[in-house]
Design a protein around this motif. Structure first.
Motif, PDB file in Angstrom:
ATOM      1  N   ILE A 155       0.816  -1.219   0.000  1.00  0.00           N
ATOM      2  CA  ILE A 155       0.000   0.000   0.000  1.00  0.00           C
ATOM      3  C   ILE A 155       0.848   1.267   0.000  1.00  0.00           C
ATOM      4  O   ILE A 155       0.326   2.372  -0.154  1.00  0.00           O
ATOM      5  CB  ILE A 155      -0.970   0.042   1.201  1.00  0.00           C
ATOM      6  CG1 ILE A 155      -0.208   0.071   2.526  1.00  0.00           C
ATOM      7  CG2 ILE A 155      -1.934  -1.123   1.152  1.00  0.00           C
ATOM      8  CD1 ILE A 155      -1.083   0.360   3.715  1.00  0.00           C
ATOM      9  N   VAL A 156       2.160   1.126   0.184  1.00  0.00           N
ATOM     10  CA  VAL A 156       3.048   2.284   0.215  1.00  0.00           C
ATOM     11  C   VAL A 156       4.013   2.213  -0.966  1.00  0.00           C
ATOM     12  O   VAL A 156       4.744   1.237  -1.110  1.00  0.00           O
ATOM     13  CB  VAL A 156       3.863   2.330   1.532  1.00  0.00           C
ATOM     14  CG1 VAL A 156       4.891   3.456   1.492  1.00  0.00           C
ATOM     15  CG2 VAL A 156       2.931   2.505   2.722  1.00  0.00           C
ATOM     16  N   LYS A 157       4.005   3.214  -1.825  1.00  0.00           N
ATOM     17  CA  LYS A 157       4.947   3.241  -2.941  1.00  0.00           C
ATOM     18  C   LYS A 157       6.352   3.487  -2.395  1.00  0.00           C
ATOM     19  O   LYS A 157       6.547   4.346  -1.530  1.00  0.00           O
ATOM     20  CB  LYS A 157       4.572   4.342  -3.937  1.00  0.00           C
ATOM     21  CG  LYS A 157       3.275   4.068  -4.672  1.00  0.00           C
ATOM     22  CD  LYS A 157       3.106   4.960  -5.886  1.00  0.00           C
ATOM     23  CE  LYS A 157       3.022   6.426  -5.509  1.00  0.00           C
ATOM     24  NZ  LYS A 157       2.753   7.287  -6.674  1.00  0.00           N
ATOM     25  N   SER A 158       7.322   2.743  -2.908  1.00  0.00           N
ATOM     26  CA  SER A 158       8.664   2.877  -2.354  1.00  0.00           C
ATOM     27  C   SER A 158       9.739   2.670  -3.410  1.00  0.00           C
ATOM     28  O   SER A 158       9.511   2.031  -4.442  1.00  0.00           O
ATOM     29  CB  SER A 158       8.873   1.874  -1.216  1.00  0.00           C
ATOM     30  OG  SER A 158       8.828   0.546  -1.708  1.00  0.00           O
ATOM     31  N   ILE A 159      10.906   3.230  -3.104  1.00  0.00           N
ATOM     32  CA  ILE A 159      12.119   3.003  -3.889  1.00  0.00           C
ATOM     33  C   ILE A 159      13.099   2.300  -2.966  1.00  0.00           C
ATOM     34  O   ILE A 159      13.523   2.876  -1.959  1.00  0.00           O
ATOM     35  CB  ILE A 159      12.716   4.331  -4.395  1.00  0.00           C
ATOM     36  CG1 ILE A 159      11.748   5.013  -5.361  1.00  0.00           C
ATOM     37  CG2 ILE A 159      14.073   4.087  -5.069  1.00  0.00           C
ATOM     38  CD1 ILE A 159      12.168   6.421  -5.758  1.00  0.00           C
ATOM     39  N   PRO A 160      13.457   1.045  -3.250  1.00  0.00           N
ATOM     40  CA  PRO A 160      14.391   0.331  -2.381  1.00  0.00           C
ATOM     41  C   PRO A 160      15.810   0.860  -2.546  1.00  0.00           C
ATOM     42  O   PRO A 160      16.226   1.204  -3.659  1.00  0.00           O
ATOM     43  CB  PRO A 160      14.281  -1.121  -2.857  1.00  0.00           C
ATOM     44  CG  PRO A 160      13.828  -1.029  -4.278  1.00  0.00           C
ATOM     45  CD  PRO A 160      12.970   0.199  -4.362  1.00  0.00           C
ATOM     46  N   ILE A 161      16.544   0.940  -1.438  1.00  0.00           N
ATOM     47  CA  ILE A 161      17.908   1.450  -1.489  1.00  0.00           C
ATOM     48  C   ILE A 161      18.810   0.609  -0.595  1.00  0.00           C
ATOM     49  O   ILE A 161      18.384   0.119   0.456  1.00  0.00           O
ATOM     50  CB  ILE A 161      17.948   2.936  -1.051  1.00  0.00           C
ATOM     51  CG1 ILE A 161      19.323   3.542  -1.309  1.00  0.00           C
ATOM     52  CG2 ILE A 161      17.527   3.113   0.404  1.00  0.00           C
ATOM     53  CD1 ILE A 161      19.353   5.063  -1.156  1.00  0.00           C
ATOM     54  N   SER A 162      20.038   0.430  -1.032  1.00  0.00           N
ATOM     55  CA  SER A 162      21.030  -0.255  -0.207  1.00  0.00           C
ATOM     56  C   SER A 162      21.640   0.772   0.727  1.00  0.00           C
ATOM     57  O   SER A 162      22.258   1.747   0.265  1.00  0.00           O
ATOM     58  CB  SER A 162      22.127  -0.879  -1.073  1.00  0.00           C
ATOM     59  OG  SER A 162      21.593  -1.878  -1.915  1.00  0.00           O
TER      60      SER A 162
END
Length: 235
Positions: A94-101
């Motif tokens: 339900i939450v738009k996200s950009i994954p990051i290391s």
């Protein structure tokens, strides 16, 4: 979240999952979080896209801020490890996200953030990079300065407190659940970083920018939550 609820959501088809998960989260927030929001007037005149920056106390922070900022249609920057956990992965439905290391030059994530902002969409980031286990602010990571410089987005400081009681940290995140709590979200005035002084080194300017961003968050919090950016901290 108990095993029955977790198991139920995990077997739902993708399209149905997001709808049912949103209803469940909205119900939990309405039922157990006595949510108080202030400062929305600072967003009345759309000058975005915005770079929202906030302290971080709980895995519920993103869920709460996503609801508070619903009209802004925000995208969160989130550590890749969260997507590997069954419970937090449900939140991503339900939450738009950009994954990051974390703690690395994740160029793919950086490009995604810049393109998201250029497309006119706002970003939410927790500059501390992790949840505070003491409920007090910890030192911010310099990645937020890079994002601010590259996107040139208007920065909006936010503060959240009480969420550490709404969903307390558990070393086993799959066991984290919701409790009755008073939760506060405060939105500050938007600002821009400006430009470095002519004789100012890049390091000094970056340090100043980081302190400014974190200080703007801290001043929205009760003193007991300000931690590393409390009353003796120099902006």
């Amino acid at each position: 979240m108990n095993k029955f609820v977790l198991g139920f959501f995990r077997i739902l088809p993708e399209k149905l999952l997001a709808n049912q998960m949103k209803k469940y989260i909205d119900w939990q927030i309405a039922k157990k979080a006595n949510l108080k929001v202030s400062g929305m007037e600072h967003l009345d005149e759309k000058k975005g896209p915005y770079l929202f920056v906030c302290n971080h106390l709980s895995n519920s922070d993103g869920l709460i801020l996503n609801k508070v900022l619903e009209r802004e249609d925000v995208t969160f920057i989130a550590g890749k490890k969260l997507g590997a956990n069954a419970m937090t992965n449900l939140g991503f439905s339900i939450v738009k996200s950009i994954p990051i290391s974390p703690s690395s030059a994740d160029m793919e994530a950086i490009k995604s953030v810049v393109s998201t902002v250029k497309a006119g969409n706002s970003i939410v980031i927790f500059p501390e990079g992790t949840r505070s286990r003491t409920a007090k602010m910890i030192e911010g990571k310099k990645g937020i300065v890079l994002f601010a410089k590259m996107t040139k987005a208007v920065i909006v400081p936010m503060a959240i407190w009480g969420s550490e009681k709404f969903m307390p940290i558990n070393d086993n995140m799959s066991r984290e659940t919701f409790y009755d709590a008073n939760v506060h979200v405060k939105i500050g005035k938007p600002f821009l970083l400006g430009k470095a002084a002519e004789n100012q080194s890049k390091k000094d300017w970056d340090d100043h920018c980081l302190n400014l961003i974190m200080g703007r968050i801290a001043e929205l919090l009760p003193e007991s939550y300000q931690g590393a950016y409390g009353v003796n901290h120099a902006l």
